[in-house]
Write a protein that holds these residues in place. Structure first.
Motif, PDB file in Angstrom:
ATOM      1  N   ILE A  91       0.838  -1.220   0.000  1.00 29.77           N
ATOM      2  CA  ILE A  91       0.000   0.000   0.000  1.00 29.77           C
ATOM      3  C   ILE A  91       0.864   1.258   0.000  1.00 29.77           C
ATOM      4  CG2 ILE A  91      -2.055  -1.072   0.943  1.00 29.77           C
ATOM      5  CD1 ILE A  91      -1.373  -0.037   3.669  1.00 29.77           C
ATOM      6  N   ASN A  92       2.077   1.151   0.516  1.00 29.52           N
ATOM      7  CA  ASN A  92       2.995   2.295   0.454  1.00 29.52           C
ATOM      8  C   ASN A  92       3.367   2.597  -0.996  1.00 29.52           C
ATOM      9  OD1 ASN A  92       4.602   4.342   1.564  1.00 29.52           O
ATOM     10  ND2 ASN A  92       6.416   3.032   1.526  1.00 29.52           N
ATOM     11  N   ASP A  93       3.635   1.538  -1.751  1.00 34.37           N
ATOM     12  CA  ASP A  93       3.954   1.716  -3.176  1.00 34.37           C
ATOM     13  C   ASP A  93       2.761   2.308  -3.913  1.00 34.37           C
ATOM     14  OD1 ASP A  93       6.026  -1.294  -3.494  1.00 34.37           O
ATOM     15  OD2 ASP A  93       6.475   0.750  -2.832  1.00 34.37           O
ATOM     16  N   GLN A  94       1.556   1.837  -3.578  1.00 29.79           N
ATOM     17  CA  GLN A  94       0.349   2.377  -4.204  1.00 29.79           C
ATOM     18  C   GLN A  94       0.211   3.857  -3.875  1.00 29.79           C
ATOM     19  OE1 GLN A  94      -2.877  -0.046  -2.722  1.00 29.79           O
ATOM     20  NE2 GLN A  94      -2.760  -1.454  -4.447  1.00 29.79           N
ATOM     21  N   TRP A  95       0.467   4.195  -2.636  1.00 24.64           N
ATOM     22  CA  TRP A  95       0.344   5.589  -2.199  1.00 24.64           C
ATOM     23  C   TRP A  95       1.325   6.477  -2.959  1.00 24.64           C
ATOM     24  CZ3 TRP A  95      -2.706   8.836   0.098  1.00 24.64           C
ATOM     25  CH2 TRP A  95      -2.193  10.037   0.613  1.00 24.64           C
ATOM     26  N   LYS A  96       2.535   6.008  -3.107  1.00 28.47           N
ATOM     27  CA  LYS A  96       3.536   6.791  -3.827  1.00 28.47           C
ATOM     28  C   LYS A  96       3.109   6.984  -5.270  1.00 28.47           C
ATOM     29  CE  LYS A  96       7.513   5.395  -1.046  1.00 28.47           C
ATOM     30  NZ  LYS A  96       8.628   4.438  -0.934  1.00 28.47           N
ATOM     31  N   ALA A 100       2.267  10.632  -6.774  1.00 28.21           N
ATOM     32  CA  ALA A 100       3.032  11.081  -7.943  1.00 28.21           C
ATOM     33  C   ALA A 100       2.084  11.469  -9.074  1.00 28.21           C
ATOM     34  CB  ALA A 100       3.991   9.985  -8.405  1.00 28.21           C
ATOM     35  N   GLY A 101       1.049  10.669  -9.246  1.00 27.42           N
ATOM     36  CA  GLY A 101       0.067  10.958 -10.284  1.00 27.42           C
ATOM     37  C   GLY A 101      -0.701  12.242 -10.011  1.00 27.42           C
ATOM     38  N   VAL A 102      -1.086  12.433  -8.774  1.00 30.22           N
ATOM     39  CA  VAL A 102      -1.829  13.648  -8.402  1.00 30.22           C
ATOM     40  C   VAL A 102      -0.950  14.880  -8.583  1.00 30.22           C
ATOM     41  CG1 VAL A 102      -2.877  14.876  -6.462  1.00 30.22           C
ATOM     42  CG2 VAL A 102      -3.426  12.463  -6.843  1.00 30.22           C
ATOM     43  N   ASN A 103       0.299  14.771  -8.112  1.00 34.47           N
ATOM     44  CA  ASN A 103       1.226  15.906  -8.259  1.00 34.47           C
ATOM     45  C   ASN A 103       1.443  16.225  -9.718  1.00 34.47           C
ATOM     46  OD1 ASN A 103       1.581  16.272  -5.521  1.00 34.47           O
ATOM     47  ND2 ASN A 103       3.346  14.894  -5.399  1.00 34.47           N
ATOM     48  N   SER A 104       1.552  15.187 -10.513  1.00 33.84           N
ATOM     49  CA  SER A 104       1.752  15.393 -11.943  1.00 33.84           C
ATOM     50  C   SER A 104       0.567  16.143 -12.539  1.00 33.84           C
ATOM     51  CB  SER A 104       1.950  14.039 -12.619  1.00 33.84           C
ATOM     52  OG  SER A 104       1.997  14.179 -14.007  1.00 33.84           O
ATOM     53  N   CYS A 105      -0.626  15.756 -12.129  1.00 35.77           N
ATOM     54  CA  CYS A 105      -1.828  16.407 -12.638  1.00 35.77           C
ATOM     55  C   CYS A 105      -1.888  17.866 -12.195  1.00 35.77           C
ATOM     56  CB  CYS A 105      -3.061  15.656 -12.130  1.00 35.77           C
ATOM     57  SG  CYS A 105      -4.612  16.429 -12.568  1.00 35.77           S
TER      58      CYS A 105
END
Lengths: 111, 245
Positions: A91-96, A100-105
């Protein structure tokens, strides 16, 4: 958004609890305090709500509970299991990935 | 009082089918958490009464906590979720299965030990074993079953009619389907293991009424009910919130 991400977002308490308990054995009150302090009061759970999370994690085998008497008070301490550590890594990997996706957006600008 | 509110939480969780182990632990942990919060607030200089109120507020909505725990399927108790299967189906299935198991056990012992069914006199050890198995089936299984059922409900909340019906089924089936063994009294006789289906003395296949079996059936019924009462006194210890209508 993939199905697993929707359920993951509601798993933030699970992520935090597993991370904190990885460092040391803790009881419920300690965990709530630690979440509050380590997130700079950003995440402040209603204190009693931690217990359904803890019991659910224990039942799934991610945590192990044991009663201990410290300074005359008997409390239930939780520690992480190997299965819990593996779960945390997932779940840590999922969170990252999600952050990352949200920040990119957020940084994306249409031309 | 917070502890009184926690008692309501306990009852709601038990009614919701939560495993009693998690119910006990939740109540204990919530109460300890409340005490910790209260002590910290008092140490910060807040009056005790205000500290109690603030601690309660910080714990959060107890109804929400209760619902969260009830909604976690992994914390549910299978017995609380399916009481009819446990308490009503088990007696109906267990007696025939136990009867078959006891008969096969005795037959198996005769085969392995070489004891002959026509052997006279029957070896003392085999008579003792056989008589013990018969008593186990006729007497001990109903008593143990009743004790086990009462033990299961002692930390739960259960529909009253289910447990009453369950004890009635144990008593009824235990007296309907009985086991007996006859040892040969001479070298011309064969030993027999008998399974008798009778309803308080009336043997349907033979169409006869036997007073001895009627008395045995009534005694069996009384024995089961007394066992249930003893088990209740022993395990439930005056809990008055076990039953729901």
């Amino acid at each position: 958004m993939p199905k697993s991400n929707a359920s993951f977002m509601s798993g933030v308490p699970e992520l935090l609890v597993l991370r904190l308990v990885m460092r040391q054995e803790m009881y419920g009150y300690q965990i709530v305090r630690a979440i509050r302090v380590s997130t700079n009061e950003t995440i402040a759970l209603a204190e009693g709500v931690i217990y359904p999370t803890l019991h659910g994690l224990e039942k799934k085998g991610f945590l192990k509970a044991s009663s201990k008497t410290v300074e005359g008070r008997t409390r239930v301490y939780y520690r992480i299991t190997t299965k819990g550590e593996n779960r945390f890594n997932v779940i840590n990997d999922q969170w990252k990935t999600i952050t990352a996706g949200v920040n990119s957006c957020l940084e994306f600008s249409y031309v | 009082m917070f502890s009184e509110k926690l008692q309501n939480v306990r009852i709601e969780m038990l009614k919701g089918g939560v495993n009693p182990r998690y119910v006990k632990r939740t109540i204990r942990e919530l109460y300890d958490h409340y005490i910790d919060l209260k002590h910290n607030l008092v140490n910060e200089g807040i009056e005790e009464i205000d500290a109690e109120l603030q601690a309660e507020n910080k714990i959060g909505d107890l109804n929400k906590i209760t619902k969260e725990i009830i909604n976690k399927k992994e914390l549910q108790s299978w017995i609380s979720l399916h009481p009819k299967i446990v308490f009503l189906v088990t007696p109906v299935l267990l007696y025939p299965l136990a009867l078959v198991a006891c008969i096969f056990l005795l037959i198996g012992v005769t085969k392995l030990s070489g004891v002959s069914v026509s052997g006279f006199p029957t070896p003392f050890w085999f008579q003792t074993l056989s008589t013990s198995v018969v008593y186990l089936y006729n007497i001990m299984i109903p008593i143990l079953m009743v004790f086990y059922f009462i033990f299961l409900i002692k930390d739960r909340i259960i529909n009253k009619s289910i447990i009453y019906l369950s004890i009635a089924l144990v008593a009824l089936f235990g007296s309907i389907l009985t086991m007996n063994i006859d040892f040969p009294k001479s070298s011309e006789e064969l030993g027999t293991i008998q399974a008798t289906l009778q309803f308080f003395g009336y043997v349907p296949f033979a169409g006869v009424f036997q007073l001895e079996m009627f008395i045995t059936g009534v005694l069996h019924l009384a024995m089961t009910c007394v066992s249930a009462w003893i088990a209740w006194k022993w395990f439930a210890k005056n809990r008055d919130d076990v039953f729901i209508s």
